[in-house]
Design a protein around this motif. Structure first.
Motif, PDB file in Angstrom:
ATOM      1  N   SER A   1      21.703  10.993   9.309  1.00  0.00           N
ATOM      2  CA  SER A   1      20.803  10.942   8.293  1.00  0.00           C
ATOM      3  C   SER A   1      20.848  12.537   7.411  1.00  0.00           C
ATOM      4  O   SER A   1      21.941  13.539   8.014  1.00  0.00           O
ATOM      5  N   SER A   2      20.636  12.389   6.195  1.00  0.00           N
ATOM      6  CA  SER A   2      21.115  13.789   5.185  1.00  0.00           C
ATOM      7  C   SER A   2      20.393  14.824   5.821  1.00  0.00           C
ATOM      8  O   SER A   2      21.287  15.969   5.822  1.00  0.00           O
ATOM      9  N   PRO A   3      19.106  15.250   6.198  1.00  0.00           N
ATOM     10  CA  PRO A   3      18.703  16.413   6.860  1.00  0.00           C
ATOM     11  C   PRO A   3      19.448  16.754   7.908  1.00  0.00           C
ATOM     12  O   PRO A   3      19.899  17.887   8.311  1.00  0.00           O
ATOM     13  N   LEU A   4      19.962  15.769   8.935  1.00  0.00           N
ATOM     14  CA  LEU A   4      20.788  16.192  10.314  1.00  0.00           C
ATOM     15  C   LEU A   4      22.144  16.616   9.642  1.00  0.00           C
ATOM     16  O   LEU A   4      22.636  17.814  10.430  1.00  0.00           O
ATOM     17  N   ALA A   5      22.657  15.869   8.675  1.00  0.00           N
ATOM     18  CA  ALA A   5      24.179  16.349   8.385  1.00  0.00           C
ATOM     19  C   ALA A   5      24.210  17.615   7.769  1.00  0.00           C
ATOM     20  O   ALA A   5      25.172  18.515   8.014  1.00  0.00           O
ATOM     21  N   TYR A   6      23.044  17.948   6.963  1.00  0.00           N
ATOM     22  CA  TYR A   6      23.122  18.945   6.145  1.00  0.00           C
ATOM     23  C   TYR A   6      22.708  20.324   7.228  1.00  0.00           C
ATOM     24  O   TYR A   6      23.182  21.273   7.392  1.00  0.00           O
ATOM     25  N   PHE A   7      21.807  19.987   8.093  1.00  0.00           N
ATOM     26  CA  PHE A   7      21.550  20.995   9.125  1.00  0.00           C
ATOM     27  C   PHE A   7      22.841  21.526   9.886  1.00  0.00           C
ATOM     28  O   PHE A   7      22.937  22.541  10.117  1.00  0.00           O
ATOM     29  N   LEU A   8      23.582  20.553  10.384  1.00  0.00           N
ATOM     30  CA  LEU A   8      24.690  20.650  11.235  1.00  0.00           C
ATOM     31  C   LEU A   8      25.648  21.355  10.410  1.00  0.00           C
ATOM     32  O   LEU A   8      26.290  22.570  10.914  1.00  0.00           O
ATOM     33  N   ALA A   9      25.737  21.256   9.310  1.00  0.00           N
ATOM     34  CA  ALA A   9      27.066  21.632   8.396  1.00  0.00           C
ATOM     35  C   ALA A   9      26.613  23.265   8.108  1.00  0.00           C
ATOM     36  O   ALA A   9      27.477  23.967   8.278  1.00  0.00           O
ATOM     37  N   TYR A  10      25.631  23.286   7.204  1.00  0.00           N
ATOM     38  CA  TYR A  10      25.214  24.610   6.746  1.00  0.00           C
ATOM     39  C   TYR A  10      24.871  25.504   7.775  1.00  0.00           C
ATOM     40  O   TYR A  10      25.233  26.762   7.552  1.00  0.00           O
ATOM     41  N   VAL A  11      24.453  25.191   8.740  1.00  0.00           N
ATOM     42  CA  VAL A  11      24.064  26.303  10.034  1.00  0.00           C
ATOM     43  C   VAL A  11      25.182  26.680  10.526  1.00  0.00           C
ATOM     44  O   VAL A  11      25.232  27.747  10.933  1.00  0.00           O
ATOM     45  N   GLY A  12      25.987  25.554  10.852  1.00  0.00           N
ATOM     46  CA  GLY A  12      27.323  25.909  11.346  1.00  0.00           C
ATOM     47  C   GLY A  12      28.001  26.936  10.493  1.00  0.00           C
ATOM     48  O   GLY A  12      28.667  27.968  11.348  1.00  0.00           O
ATOM     49  N   PHE A  13      28.197  26.711   9.344  1.00  0.00           N
ATOM     50  CA  PHE A  13      28.952  27.566   8.414  1.00  0.00           C
ATOM     51  C   PHE A  13      28.304  29.117   8.518  1.00  0.00           C
ATOM     52  O   PHE A  13      29.065  29.956   8.403  1.00  0.00           O
ATOM     53  N   MET A  14      26.921  29.304   8.457  1.00  0.00           N
ATOM     54  CA  MET A  14      26.231  30.375   8.476  1.00  0.00           C
ATOM     55  C   MET A  14      26.668  31.154   9.893  1.00  0.00           C
ATOM     56  O   MET A  14      26.722  32.373   9.855  1.00  0.00           O
TER      57      MET A  14
END
Length: 280
Positions: free
Chosen positions: A74-87
């Motif tokens: 889902s968009s929220p899951l993919a966004y969470f994984l990617a952006y938190v990982g980059f942080m």
């Protein structure tokens, strides 16, 4: 080193379409100079052109789109994984090569299911897959392949589920250097995601086909012709991660003599999870 006749000609990867196969999402292994990580999920995305095939100059937005298209997140899951990982790796709003995501003890962790621990003093984790560890992981599946084959009906598939993952996590965490609670949660979340990608119901158990999983984790390649047929949400991942955690605690507590309590339904689980995956 000579290559087998079936190996695609060595070539440059500059985008998502492979210049040799001519396919946008057909498999092509990494070429000399390409960047890869300890995370099979990301490497598969590069090998199939869901992100740049050379694994370089990637933004969090690129990873988000790749996760949605390749795995059906889902968009929220993919966004969470990617952006938190980059942080976590301190690359927010910057572009990275896949190798940088393997910074030791950021998102990456020891006690991987198929990689060796990061050598002392090394900044980045090793990306080589140990096929013996892959075999050990498959050996953790219950019933075993022999027991399954003896009892299986025609057309039934050999499956891996959250109990098998828990068994593998207990084994690897006993074999490797200790990991803290945050990285243990990340390790469970990594496998919770892939368990949701191919989940099927069989007569003996529910889980993901072992032949799909072995190809994905050892060859970093998707099953031929497979496409996502459902959307996987953050809540789904949290529920499966809790199942793994519950069974890990059970296995460590009484040696597996009794069945653990049934996991709580997804609706009863708080929406907390961990960034994607470095090493599974």
């Amino acid at each position: 080193m000579s290559l087998p006749a079936s190996h695609p000609a060595v070539h440059d990867h500059k985008g998502k379409t492979c210049p040799v196969t001519g396919e946008t999402h057909g498999f092509c292994p990494p070429q000399e100079g390409d960047s890869r990580s300890v995370c099979p999920a990301l490497n598969v995305m590069a090998n199939h052109g869901y992100i740049s095939r050379d694994g370089k100059n990637l933004s969090a937005g690129d990873i988000t789109r790749g996760l949605k298209e390749c795995y059906g997140l889902s968009s929220p899951l993919a966004y969470f994984l990617a952006y938190v990982g980059f942080m976590i790796i301190r690359k927010f709003a910057r572009r990275v090569s896949l190798f940088e995501i393997g910074k030791h003890n950021a998102v990456e962790h020891d006690a991987s299911l198929v990689h060796h621990d990061t050598p002392q003093g090394s900044k980045y984790a090793p990306i080589e897959i140990d096929q013996k560890l892959v075999d050990d992981l498959i050996d953790d599946v219950r019933p075993t392949h022999k027991d399954f084959a003896d009892a299986a009906e025609p057309g039934e598939r050999f499956l891996l589920n959250f109990e098998d993952v828990a068994r593998a996590r207990v084994r690897r965490e006993a074999e490797c250097r200790p990991i803290d609670s945050v990285h243990a949660e990340i390790a469970r979340g990594e496998m919770a995601i892939i368990l949701g990608v191919w989940d099927v119901k069989g007569k003996q158990k529910s889980g993901i086909p072992v032949d799909y999983f072995r190809r994905w984790i050892s060859e970093e390649r998707m099953p031929d012709g497979w496409k996502p047929d459902h959307v996987q949400s953050l809540r789904d991942v949290v529920a499966r991660s809790k199942q793994i955690r519950t069974h890990v605690a059970f296995l460590r507590g009484d040696g597996g003599k009794q069945a653990p309590p049934a996991p709580a339904p997804a609706a009863a689980i708080e929406a907390t999870s961990s960034p994607i995956s470095e090493k599974v």
